[in-house]
Design an enzyme around this catalytic site. Structure first.
Site, PDB file in Angstrom:
ATOM      1  N   TYR A 158      -1.990  -0.134  10.128  1.00 34.16           N
ATOM      2  CA  TYR A 158      -2.042  -0.560   8.725  1.00 34.16           C
ATOM      3  C   TYR A 158      -0.769  -0.139   7.999  1.00 34.16           C
ATOM      4  CZ  TYR A 158      -3.858  -1.172   3.972  1.00 34.16           C
ATOM      5  OH  TYR A 158      -4.032  -1.570   2.666  1.00 34.16           O
ATOM      6  N   SER A 210       0.842  -1.189   0.000  1.00 34.25           N
ATOM      7  CA  SER A 210       0.000   0.000   0.000  1.00 34.25           C
ATOM      8  C   SER A 210       0.878   1.239   0.000  1.00 34.25           C
ATOM      9  CB  SER A 210      -0.900   0.028   1.245  1.00 34.25           C
ATOM     10  OG  SER A 210      -1.611   1.250   1.325  1.00 34.25           O
TER      11      SER A 210
END
Length: 267
Positions: free
Chosen positions: A142, A129
């Site tokens: 995250y 990501s």
């Protein structure tokens, strides 16, 4: 003979888009899901696999090899989101996130390397990501799990080069998928000192996903990587400003970059 591709998390979102696209391009695609029986209308077969359970990983890899005799491309796509003030996220939820986003892909890689070494060929693509390049407020866990996967891929790819096995990262920005509905949200607590800031940030994050790019763009990018004779270490796919934010982090002083992020998240 068409290349055999295994995609974790292939029942929805980016994984399904990639699987559909590669199937159209003539690849032999197998996806995975924790509950494959729920998805009967898929364009490619789904095999039961939970990346947090090593025995299911080994079984799924075994099934694909028994059916095809080889395994050319593995796409570590399965992942989960998590949001919240780090102080208020339960420790078990932090561990659960790393089990899926970090340890899961590592265990998938470990499971497929013997077959790829036997073939003297293979490509492993880890979906990370753009959030993994920076510590984002209320998405810190995250960011950490995806950033850890980015770094471990850098090391792993050097270790497997001698076996003619390639490995790369693909970092997507915001895409219009159902990740927001599936992630763990720490609740916005009435008596929390983070209530107002976290509530505002959460709405902003959800709006980014809702307005995200078409997952087909990730599918096309991954198709290009598979066809590349010498994949790069890192790829980024997303809006220009999301990709440019990584460049800014490299060139700006830390505190100025931090201020930009805080302004963006209205903190």
């Amino acid at each position: 003979m068409s290349k055999v591709v295994l995609i974790t998390g292939g029942s929805s979102g980016i994984g399904k888009s990639v699987g559909d696209y590669l199937t159209q391009k003539g690849f032999t695609v197998y996806g995975t899901s924790r509950s494959p029986e729920k998805y009967t209308a898929n364009n490619f077969p789904l095999i039961g696999l939970d990346v947090t359970k090593t025995e299911t990983i080994l079984e799924a890899v075994k099934i694909v090899i028994e059916k095809t005799g080889r395994l050319d491309v593995v796409i570590n796509n399965a992942g989960v989101g998590i949001t919240g003030p780090i102080e208020e996220i339960p420790e078990q939820e932090i561990k659960n996130n790393f089990e899926t986003n970090f340890f899961g892909p590592i265990n998938v890689i470990k499971a497929v390397l013997p077959q790829m070494r036997k073939q003297q060929s293979g490509l492993i693509i880890n979906v990370t990501s753009i959030a993994g390049y920076m510590g984002l407020p209320y998405r810190g866990i995250y960011s950490a799990s995806k950033g850890a996967l980015e770094l471990v891929t850098e090391a792993f790819r050097m270790e497997v080069k001698a076996f003619n096995i390639q490995m790369t990262n693909v970092a997507p920005g915001d895409f219009a998928t159902n990740i927001a509905s599936g992630r763990y949200h720490a609740p916005v607590l009435e008596n929390s000192p983070y209530k107002n800031q976290y509530g505002t940030s959460l709405k902003l994050m959800d709006s980014h996903v809702d307005a995200g790019k078409n997952p087909l763009e990730m599918a096309k990018a991954i198709h290009q990587i598979i066809n590349s004779p010498n994949p790069k270490v890192h790829y980024k796919v997303g809006e220009f400003m999301q990709k440019f934010s990584i460049v800014l982090k490299r060139i700006l002083p830390d505190k100025i970059y931090e201020k930009l992020l805080m302004n963006h998240y209205k903190l």
